[in-house]
Design a protein around this motif. Structure first.
Motif, PDB file in Angstrom:
ATOM      1  N   THR A 165     -11.414  53.490 -18.288  1.00  0.00           N
ATOM      2  CA  THR A 165     -10.955  52.156 -17.889  1.00  0.00           C
ATOM      3  C   THR A 165     -12.134  51.216 -17.697  1.00  0.00           C
ATOM      4  O   THR A 165     -12.119  50.066 -18.159  1.00  0.00           O
ATOM      5  CB  THR A 165     -10.120  52.229 -16.589  1.00  0.00           C
ATOM      6  N   LEU A 166     -13.180  51.700 -17.029  1.00  0.00           N
ATOM      7  CA  LEU A 166     -14.372  50.883 -16.805  1.00  0.00           C
ATOM      8  C   LEU A 166     -15.060  50.545 -18.127  1.00  0.00           C
ATOM      9  O   LEU A 166     -15.526  49.411 -18.324  1.00  0.00           O
ATOM     10  CB  LEU A 166     -15.333  51.592 -15.851  1.00  0.00           C
ATOM     11  N   LEU A 167     -15.111  51.500 -19.033  1.00  0.00           N
ATOM     12  CA  LEU A 167     -15.688  51.238 -20.358  1.00  0.00           C
ATOM     13  C   LEU A 167     -14.890  50.150 -21.076  1.00  0.00           C
ATOM     14  O   LEU A 167     -15.472  49.237 -21.674  1.00  0.00           O
ATOM     15  CB  LEU A 167     -15.727  52.526 -21.188  1.00  0.00           C
ATOM     16  N   SER A 168     -13.570  50.212 -21.001  1.00  0.00           N
ATOM     17  CA  SER A 168     -12.719  49.198 -21.635  1.00  0.00           C
ATOM     18  C   SER A 168     -12.974  47.814 -21.054  1.00  0.00           C
ATOM     19  O   SER A 168     -13.057  46.823 -21.787  1.00  0.00           O
ATOM     20  CB  SER A 168     -11.242  49.548 -21.470  1.00  0.00           C
ATOM     21  N   ARG A 169     -13.106  47.752 -19.738  1.00  0.00           N
ATOM     22  CA  ARG A 169     -13.395  46.460 -19.087  1.00  0.00           C
ATOM     23  C   ARG A 169     -14.729  45.895 -19.562  1.00  0.00           C
ATOM     24  O   ARG A 169     -14.856  44.693 -19.819  1.00  0.00           O
ATOM     25  CB  ARG A 169     -13.444  46.624 -17.575  1.00  0.00           C
ATOM     26  N   LEU A 170     -15.722  46.775 -19.651  1.00  0.00           N
ATOM     27  CA  LEU A 170     -17.053  46.327 -20.078  1.00  0.00           C
ATOM     28  C   LEU A 170     -17.056  45.868 -21.529  1.00  0.00           C
ATOM     29  O   LEU A 170     -17.759  44.914 -21.880  1.00  0.00           O
ATOM     30  CB  LEU A 170     -18.082  47.438 -19.846  1.00  0.00           C
TER      31      LEU A 170
ATOM     32  N   GLU B 244     -19.382  61.815 -22.298  1.00  0.00           N
ATOM     33  CA  GLU B 244     -20.787  61.917 -21.881  1.00  0.00           C
ATOM     34  C   GLU B 244     -21.071  61.028 -20.675  1.00  0.00           C
ATOM     35  O   GLU B 244     -21.770  61.436 -19.745  1.00  0.00           O
ATOM     36  CB  GLU B 244     -21.715  61.545 -23.045  1.00  0.00           C
ATOM     37  N   VAL B 245     -20.521  59.821 -20.680  1.00  0.00           N
ATOM     38  CA  VAL B 245     -20.692  58.922 -19.541  1.00  0.00           C
ATOM     39  C   VAL B 245     -20.078  59.555 -18.302  1.00  0.00           C
ATOM     40  O   VAL B 245     -20.691  59.574 -17.224  1.00  0.00           O
ATOM     41  CB  VAL B 245     -20.091  57.524 -19.827  1.00  0.00           C
TER      42      VAL B 245
ATOM     43  N   GLU C 193     -12.026  61.171 -15.381  1.00  0.00           N
ATOM     44  CA  GLU C 193     -12.485  60.690 -16.693  1.00  0.00           C
ATOM     45  C   GLU C 193     -11.722  59.427 -17.098  1.00  0.00           C
ATOM     46  O   GLU C 193     -12.285  58.524 -17.711  1.00  0.00           O
ATOM     47  CB  GLU C 193     -12.324  61.785 -17.747  1.00  0.00           C
ATOM     48  N   ARG C 194     -10.467  59.344 -16.707  1.00  0.00           N
ATOM     49  CA  ARG C 194      -9.650  58.165 -17.019  1.00  0.00           C
ATOM     50  C   ARG C 194     -10.247  56.895 -16.380  1.00  0.00           C
ATOM     51  O   ARG C 194     -10.212  55.816 -16.978  1.00  0.00           O
ATOM     52  CB  ARG C 194      -8.225  58.404 -16.543  1.00  0.00           C
ATOM     53  N   THR C 195     -10.794  57.029 -15.184  1.00  0.00           N
ATOM     54  CA  THR C 195     -11.422  55.892 -14.504  1.00  0.00           C
ATOM     55  C   THR C 195     -12.608  55.389 -15.318  1.00  0.00           C
ATOM     56  O   THR C 195     -12.783  54.177 -15.507  1.00  0.00           O
ATOM     57  CB  THR C 195     -11.891  56.303 -13.091  1.00  0.00           C
ATOM     58  N   VAL C 196     -13.419  56.311 -15.806  1.00  0.00           N
ATOM     59  CA  VAL C 196     -14.584  55.945 -16.620  1.00  0.00           C
ATOM     60  C   VAL C 196     -14.129  55.227 -17.889  1.00  0.00           C
ATOM     61  O   VAL C 196     -14.700  54.203 -18.275  1.00  0.00           O
ATOM     62  CB  VAL C 196     -15.452  57.177 -16.945  1.00  0.00           C
TER      63      VAL C 196
END
Length: 123
Positions: A42-47, A24-25, A37-40
């Motif tokens: 990765t960013l979610l994991s960092r956050l 959804e993000v 989608e993989r980039t998103v």
């Protein structure tokens, strides 16, 4: 906590509606950003690691939610910005907009209203 520009984009997508899955993000951002989608993910994991967002597992996916609201973040970042660039003097920031011709009449009226409300609340 420091959040990069890319991470901030993900936070905005979550502030627009949480909880949300990584998919959804990604869908909320795909028209704005040329990301995979993989980039998103990765960013979610960092956050998550930074403590900016949390998640709950629902069946085979994760639903992400911000740990703080947009307004709280904006206030904190605004203060940090003014402290760093203007030695904590908000008037210098406003003066820069006035001198640069960036302040509109509607901005001035809104600032007056904010000051009036502050004076009313702090008498």
């Amino acid at each position: 906590m420091e959040i990069s520009e890319a991470e901030h984009e993900v936070m905005e997508a979550l502030w627009d509606g949480a909880p949300a899955s990584a998919r959804e993000v990604f869908q909320r951002l795909e028209n704005k950003k040329d990301w995979q989608e993989r980039t998103v993910k990765t960013l979610l994991s960092r956050l998550v690691k930074k403590g900016a967002i949390d998640y709950v597992q629902q069946e085979r996916s994760y639903l992400y939610s911000p740990c703080f609201d947009r307004e709280a973040y904006q206030i904190k970042q605004s203060k940090k910005f003014v402290d760093r660039l203007f030695d904590g003097q908000l008037s210098m920031l406003i003066s820069g907009f006035v001198k640069g011709g960036e302040l509109k009449k509607s901005d001035i009226e809104e600032l007056k209203d904010i000051i009036k409300q502050w004076e009313k609340d702090n008498d």
